[in-house]
Every structure is written in structure tokens, then in C-alpha cells.
Design a protein around this motif. Structure first.
Motif, mmCIF file in Angstrom:
data_model
loop_
_atom_site.group_PDB
_atom_site.id
_atom_site.type_symbol
_atom_site.label_atom_id
_atom_site.label_comp_id
_atom_site.label_asym_id
_atom_site.label_seq_id
_atom_site.Cartn_x
_atom_site.Cartn_y
_atom_site.Cartn_z
ATOM 1 N N SER A 1 52.228 16.787 61.333
ATOM 2 C CA SER A 1 52.448 15.438 60.802
ATOM 3 C C SER A 1 53.928 15.319 60.469
ATOM 4 O O SER A 1 54.618 16.323 60.309
ATOM 5 C CB SER A 1 51.598 15.190 59.554
ATOM 6 N N ALA A 2 54.405 14.095 60.366
ATOM 7 C CA ALA A 2 55.826 13.861 60.101
ATOM 8 C C ALA A 2 56.060 13.630 58.613
ATOM 9 O O ALA A 2 55.385 12.810 57.981
ATOM 10 C CB ALA A 2 56.325 12.658 60.893
ATOM 11 N N ALA B 1 51.103 15.512 68.542
ATOM 12 C CA ALA B 1 51.359 16.837 67.978
ATOM 13 C C ALA B 1 50.332 17.801 68.568
ATOM 14 O O ALA B 1 49.183 17.824 68.125
ATOM 15 C CB ALA B 1 51.262 16.811 66.458
ATOM 16 N N PRO B 2 50.710 18.583 69.573
ATOM 17 C CA PRO B 2 49.737 19.484 70.202
ATOM 18 C C PRO B 2 49.136 20.460 69.189
ATOM 19 O O PRO B 2 49.830 20.960 68.303
ATOM 20 C CB PRO B 2 50.567 20.233 71.255
ATOM 21 N N SER B 3 47.844 20.685 69.318
ATOM 22 C CA SER B 3 47.191 21.656 68.443
ATOM 23 C C SER B 3 47.656 23.063 68.800
ATOM 24 O O SER B 3 48.187 23.300 69.889
ATOM 25 C CB SER B 3 45.673 21.572 68.606
ATOM 26 N N PRO B 4 47.468 24.032 67.905
ATOM 27 C CA PRO B 4 47.837 25.409 68.234
ATOM 28 C C PRO B 4 47.161 25.917 69.503
ATOM 29 O O PRO B 4 47.778 26.645 70.291
ATOM 30 C CB PRO B 4 47.401 26.191 66.995
ATOM 31 N N THR C 1 51.116 18.591 57.410
ATOM 32 C CA THR C 1 50.260 19.514 58.144
ATOM 33 C C THR C 1 51.119 20.366 59.065
ATOM 34 O O THR C 1 52.001 19.851 59.755
ATOM 35 C CB THR C 1 49.226 18.755 58.992
ATOM 36 N N ASP C 2 50.872 21.668 59.059
ATOM 37 C CA ASP C 2 51.513 22.587 59.995
ATOM 38 C C ASP C 2 50.507 22.991 61.063
ATOM 39 O O ASP C 2 49.319 23.177 60.771
ATOM 40 C CB ASP C 2 51.992 23.858 59.276
#
Length: 208
Positions: A144-145, A158-161, A198-199
Motif C-alpha cells: 500500500s502507499a 502491488a504484486p503479491s509475494p 502493508t508490506d
């Protein structure tokens, strides 16, 4: 866009932020690395140098790479002022065209995002191949920004891990995904503001 434009952009980002004498390390780094035996580390996109300095204090030998001369010069000066110049080497690298030589026990890439063209999958694949057996690649992305982020595009994906891991395409018989999740935390911006963010965290270990 040209390298000159990219350098000017990132120099501007770093120059606009006050140079901290003791920049903080990223939380995902400290929680991941604490307890690991120290070795050789590569910090991709070292930014303000908080991660490189923290690793050096834990006994790691750190190569820190960034496109921005401002970031590299600041980290070099900070390492010297903290008596860590023998453990931190900061170098300017354009990851679009080259990758730091060497073999590492840890490669970390925190928030390696840019508005300029960058084949991140190739960079991260190179990072994984630079690991010694038992070494780890830690990739932490913005999920998240934050309000102070340079990227305020609400439509940005934002691609997931797991998407990041799939994009790297590492052979499971050689690399193991040890962590792939999206924790939240309270972040503090350059001006002292705080926000919940969120990271996206990916941790890969080279097993062979």
C-alpha cells in the motif's frame, strides 16, 4: 526514459529528505536477520543507508548499491562517521544494465520500486543466483502507499509475494520460499508523520 532522468529523479528524492545521522533500518530486515550468522550481504537500492549500517553493526560485510550518487555519497560519509567504513562499501549501480559481482549470504531488496523501466524479475533472479548455499533473498515491497510516497497512483498494482516469486521463476529443487505474506505495520515518514501500511514480504533460501 534515460539513465540521466532516472538519476536526476532519485537524486531529487534523496536530496529533498533530511540526511539522518542514524537512519533506521527497515523492520522486515531486523525481524528476518536477527539471529542469523553474519556473512556477506548485498543491499539493493540502499537509499538512506539504514539497512546497510544496521547490518554492519551486526557484523555483516555489506555491499550497498544504489542508482543515486546522493544516496551513495551519504552512505559512504555515514559509514565513515560511524566507524563502519571497513564493513560498508557503497557503490553506484544501474540495475537496468549491470548487477554487483560477488557471492552473498544475504541479498535484500527493500521497496525496489521505480517510475522508470526496470526488469525487476531479472534483477531478483540475478540476486537469487548470487546467493551462496544457505543464503537468503529478502524482497520487501509496498503493498500500500504511504501518504508521503512518491507513487500515489491509486491504480498501481502491488504484486503479491507469490506473484513476485512466480515472476522470478526459481527452481524449487534449488530455492525454497520460506516466507510469503502481507503484514501490516505503523510506518513513520521523513517528516515524522505516521500511517498504517502493508508490506509484501518474500523470503527465499538457496538450498543447493
Amino acid at each position: 526514459m534515460s539513465t540521466t532522468e532516472a538519476v536526476a529523479f532519485w537524486d531529487g528524492v534523496h536530496a529533498s529528505r533530511p540526511a539522518a545521522d542514524g537512519p533506521r533500518p527497515n523492520a522486515r530486515l531486523t525481524e528476518t536477520v536477527t539471529g542469523l550468522p553474519a556473512g556477506d550481504a548485498l543491499d539493493l537500492g540502499c537509499g538512506n543507508g539504514g539497512d546497510a549500517l544496521w547490518l554492519a553493526r551486526q557484523g555483516w560485510r555489506v555491499s550497498a548499491a544504489d542508482l543515486s550518487p546522493v544516496a551513495v555519497e551519504r552512505l559512504t560519509a555515514l559509514a565513515r562517521s560511524h566507524g563502519l567504513e571497513d564493513r560498508v562499501t557503497a557503490v553506484r549501480v544501474d540495475l537496468r544494465t549491470s548487477f554487483p559481482a560477488g557471492a552473498y549470504d544475504l541479498v535484500c531488496a527493500h521497496y525496489l520500486h521505480t517510475p522508470f523501466e526496470l526488469d525487476r524479475a531479472t534483477v531478483l533472479r540475478s540476486a537469487a543466483h548470487a546467493l551462496r548455499p544457505g543464503g537468503r533473498l529478502l524482497v520487501v515491497d509496498h503493498g500500500s502507499a504511504a501518504p508521503w510516497s512518491w507513487n500515489q497512483d491509486p491504480g498501481a498494482h502491488a504484486p503479491s509475494p507469490r506473484e513476485v516469486a512466480d515472476g522470478i521463476g526459481l527452481a524449487p529443487e534449488t530455492w525454497t520460499v520460506e516466507r510469503a505474506d502481507a503484514p501490516r505495520r505503523i510506518a513513520t515518514g521523513p517528516d515524522g508523520r505516521t500511517a498504517e501500511v502493508t508490506d509484501h514480504v518474500l523470503l527465499v533460501r538457496r538450498t543447493a
